[in-house]
Design a protein around this motif. Structure first.
Motif, PDB file in Angstrom:
ATOM      1  N   UNK A 113       5.926 -20.039  -9.714  1.00 59.91           N
ATOM      2  CA  UNK A 113       4.170 -20.153  -9.350  1.00 59.91           C
ATOM      3  C   UNK A 113       4.069 -19.840  -8.205  1.00 59.91           C
ATOM      4  N   UNK A 114       4.693 -20.346  -6.785  1.00 63.33           N
ATOM      5  CA  UNK A 114       4.242 -20.084  -5.632  1.00 63.33           C
ATOM      6  C   UNK A 114       4.456 -18.459  -5.313  1.00 63.33           C
ATOM      7  N   UNK A 115       5.298 -17.976  -5.838  1.00 61.26           N
ATOM      8  CA  UNK A 115       5.686 -16.602  -5.461  1.00 61.26           C
ATOM      9  C   UNK A 115       4.577 -15.704  -6.354  1.00 61.26           C
ATOM     10  N   UNK A 116       4.153 -16.129  -7.543  1.00 63.23           N
ATOM     11  CA  UNK A 116       3.003 -15.372  -8.193  1.00 63.23           C
ATOM     12  C   UNK A 116       1.767 -15.589  -7.608  1.00 63.23           C
ATOM     13  N   UNK A 117       1.344 -16.875  -7.141  1.00 64.16           N
ATOM     14  CA  UNK A 117       0.192 -16.896  -6.549  1.00 64.16           C
ATOM     15  C   UNK A 117       0.355 -16.195  -5.072  1.00 64.16           C
ATOM     16  N   UNK A 118       1.428 -16.087  -4.353  1.00 63.61           N
ATOM     17  CA  UNK A 118       1.383 -15.248  -3.209  1.00 63.61           C
ATOM     18  C   UNK A 118       1.032 -14.076  -3.443  1.00 63.61           C
ATOM     19  N   UNK A 119       1.528 -13.269  -4.443  1.00 61.22           N
ATOM     20  CA  UNK A 119       1.111 -11.907  -4.975  1.00 61.22           C
ATOM     21  C   UNK A 119      -0.514 -11.873  -5.390  1.00 61.22           C
ATOM     22  N   UNK A 120      -0.857 -13.022  -5.838  1.00 62.42           N
ATOM     23  CA  UNK A 120      -2.285 -13.010  -6.408  1.00 62.42           C
ATOM     24  C   UNK A 120      -2.977 -12.866  -5.370  1.00 62.42           C
ATOM     25  N   UNK A 121      -2.971 -13.774  -4.073  1.00 62.79           N
ATOM     26  CA  UNK A 121      -3.995 -14.024  -2.939  1.00 62.79           C
ATOM     27  C   UNK A 121      -3.656 -12.800  -1.949  1.00 62.79           C
ATOM     28  N   UNK A 122      -2.849 -11.991  -2.022  1.00 66.74           N
ATOM     29  CA  UNK A 122      -2.552 -10.805  -1.173  1.00 66.74           C
ATOM     30  C   UNK A 122      -3.802  -9.782  -1.271  1.00 66.74           C
ATOM     31  N   UNK A 123      -4.507  -9.485  -0.162  1.00 70.66           N
ATOM     32  CA  UNK A 123      -5.578  -8.420  -0.076  1.00 70.66           C
ATOM     33  C   UNK A 123      -4.968  -7.206  -0.890  1.00 70.66           C
ATOM     34  N   UNK A 124      -5.777  -6.549  -1.501  1.00 75.47           N
ATOM     35  CA  UNK A 124      -5.361  -5.234  -1.997  1.00 75.47           C
ATOM     36  C   UNK A 124      -4.900  -4.116  -1.125  1.00 75.47           C
ATOM     37  N   UNK A 125      -5.446  -4.164   0.005  1.00 72.00           N
ATOM     38  CA  UNK A 125      -5.060  -3.195   0.799  1.00 72.00           C
ATOM     39  C   UNK A 125      -3.697  -3.441   1.328  1.00 72.00           C
ATOM     40  N   UNK A 126      -3.453  -4.694   1.605  1.00 69.53           N
ATOM     41  CA  UNK A 126      -2.032  -5.161   2.196  1.00 69.53           C
ATOM     42  C   UNK A 126      -1.223  -5.144   1.354  1.00 69.53           C
ATOM     43  N   UNK A 127      -1.220  -5.407  -0.136  1.00 67.42           N
ATOM     44  CA  UNK A 127      -0.312  -5.305  -0.682  1.00 67.42           C
ATOM     45  C   UNK A 127      -0.095  -3.609  -1.322  1.00 67.42           C
ATOM     46  N   UNK A 128      -0.810  -2.770  -1.416  1.00 66.13           N
ATOM     47  CA  UNK A 128      -0.917  -1.365  -1.597  1.00 66.13           C
ATOM     48  C   UNK A 128       0.006  -0.966  -0.245  1.00 66.13           C
ATOM     49  N   UNK A 129      -0.332  -1.318   0.899  1.00 64.24           N
ATOM     50  CA  UNK A 129       0.455  -0.891   1.932  1.00 64.24           C
ATOM     51  C   UNK A 129       2.160  -1.103   1.946  1.00 64.24           C
ATOM     52  N   UNK A 130       1.936  -2.474   1.587  1.00 64.03           N
ATOM     53  CA  UNK A 130       3.489  -2.661   1.419  1.00 64.03           C
ATOM     54  C   UNK A 130       4.239  -1.917   0.304  1.00 64.03           C
ATOM     55  N   UNK A 131       3.802  -2.033  -0.881  1.00 66.84           N
ATOM     56  CA  UNK A 131       4.253  -1.053  -1.714  1.00 66.84           C
ATOM     57  C   UNK A 131       4.453   0.134  -1.293  1.00 66.84           C
ATOM     58  N   UNK A 132       3.784   1.017  -0.886  1.00 67.34           N
ATOM     59  CA  UNK A 132       4.045   2.191  -0.199  1.00 67.34           C
ATOM     60  C   UNK A 132       5.154   2.449   0.787  1.00 67.34           C
ATOM     61  N   UNK A 133       5.315   1.394   1.543  1.00 69.20           N
ATOM     62  CA  UNK A 133       6.396   1.182   2.325  1.00 69.20           C
ATOM     63  C   UNK A 133       7.646   0.855   1.519  1.00 69.20           C
TER      64      UNK A 133
END
Length: 295
Positions: A110-130
């Motif tokens: 649950x904590x891991x999922x909520x961490x993904x949920x609250x991650x800003x879209x720009x940050x998440x996109x940059x991490x996935x690009x890396x």
């Protein structure tokens, strides 16, 4: 406190403050969007150098006559449908998993999922690009793909964005469906298990019908979110991919409105998107009402 109509009007009085706020934040912008879509509104009009010229439905005529628009619309529909399907599948599967694991693994998931949920879209996109970077990302090394570029090809770029969208969207489905499952009487599930039903059969024949109102909400919400994806496409494909091969309607509207200064045309695309989402939502709700579902 009672009114002439009795208690029937009382709920509307309680909702009135929220309706006023929603009207100010939603109705007026939509009105302005529709109004601008009826004018020739470019940078010259924004700066005050020229008056806005009324075009009526001229922007819509130009839009519907543009073959590029229909290509982007088709890509948007297919991409959004894939995102919604994958998000619901992952979210529902993990919701069921949460009911079958112990407290500590359930808390960690649950904590891991909520961490993904609250991650800003720009940050998440940059991490996935890396992660999928051909030079420094670990994914290509683990899969043995060498310096494969995921953002070069059209379908691989869409796949990469889809994975990021599902990653940041499934927690909403997971948490909502899990709450619904916990509300189902345990006796119902125990009876199905005693009758020899498999986990898949229990989900399909017992849980899914009981959770249909909840699944309706998360489906409509996912359709709205995924149909108007902007940040992930814009960041991960550098504005729509090579020669615009990964454009979706939201990014296409941005290009027309701000990159090309065709604000009237961009507003027309926004109105079309709004009407499509309203139509999909109304049709889906009507189909459910025909089946006798209470929402």
């Amino acid at each position: 406190m009672r009114t002439r109509d009795g208690s029937r009007a009382l709920p509307w009085l309680y909702l009135a403050p929220a309706l006023v706020v929603l009207g100010a934040l939603l109705v007026y912008p939509v009105y302005q969007l529709g109004l601008i879509s009826l004018f020739r509104y470019t940078q010259a009009q924004v700066s005050g150098g020229q008056p806005a010229a009324f075009r009526g439905f001229g922007n819509y005529t130009d839009l519907f006559a543009d073959e590029r628009f229909w290509q982007v619309l088709l890509a948007t529909v297919v991409f959004a449908a894939a995102c919604v399907g994958c998000t619901l599948a992952v979210g529902c599967a993990l919701a069921v998993l949460l009911t079958r694991v112990r407290a500590l693994p359930r808390l960690a998931l649950t904590l891991a999922a909520l961490g993904a949920w609250v991650t800003p879209a720009v940050t998440g996109s940059t991490v996935w690009l890396f992660l999928f970077d051909p030079d420094f990302g670990p994914v290509d090394r683990i899969l043995g793909l060498g310096d494969h570029s995921w953002t070069y090809g059209r379908y691989s770029a869409f796949l990469l964005v889809l994975l990021e969208v599902v990653w940041c969207s499934f927690p909403f489905v997971m948490v909502t469906v899990y709450a619904g499952i916990r509300a189902v009487p345990a006796e119902v599930l125990e009876a199905a298990a005693l009758d020899g039903a498999s986990p898949w059969r229990i989900w399909r024949s017992v849980l899914a019908p009981l959770l249909r109102p909840i699944l309706t909400v998360v489906t409509i919400q996912s359709v709205i979110w995924d149909f108007k994806v902007f940040t992930q496409i814009y960041v991960m494909t550098n504005g729509g991919g090579i020669a615009g091969q990964n454009l979706v309607l939201n990014v296409y509207a941005y290009q027309q409105a701000f990159a090309s200064s065709q604000y009237g045309l961009g507003s027309a695309i926004g109105v079309v998107m709004l009407l499509i989402l309203l139509a999909v939502t109304l049709v889906y709700l009507r189909l459910l009402r025909r089946r006798g579902e209470e929402l």
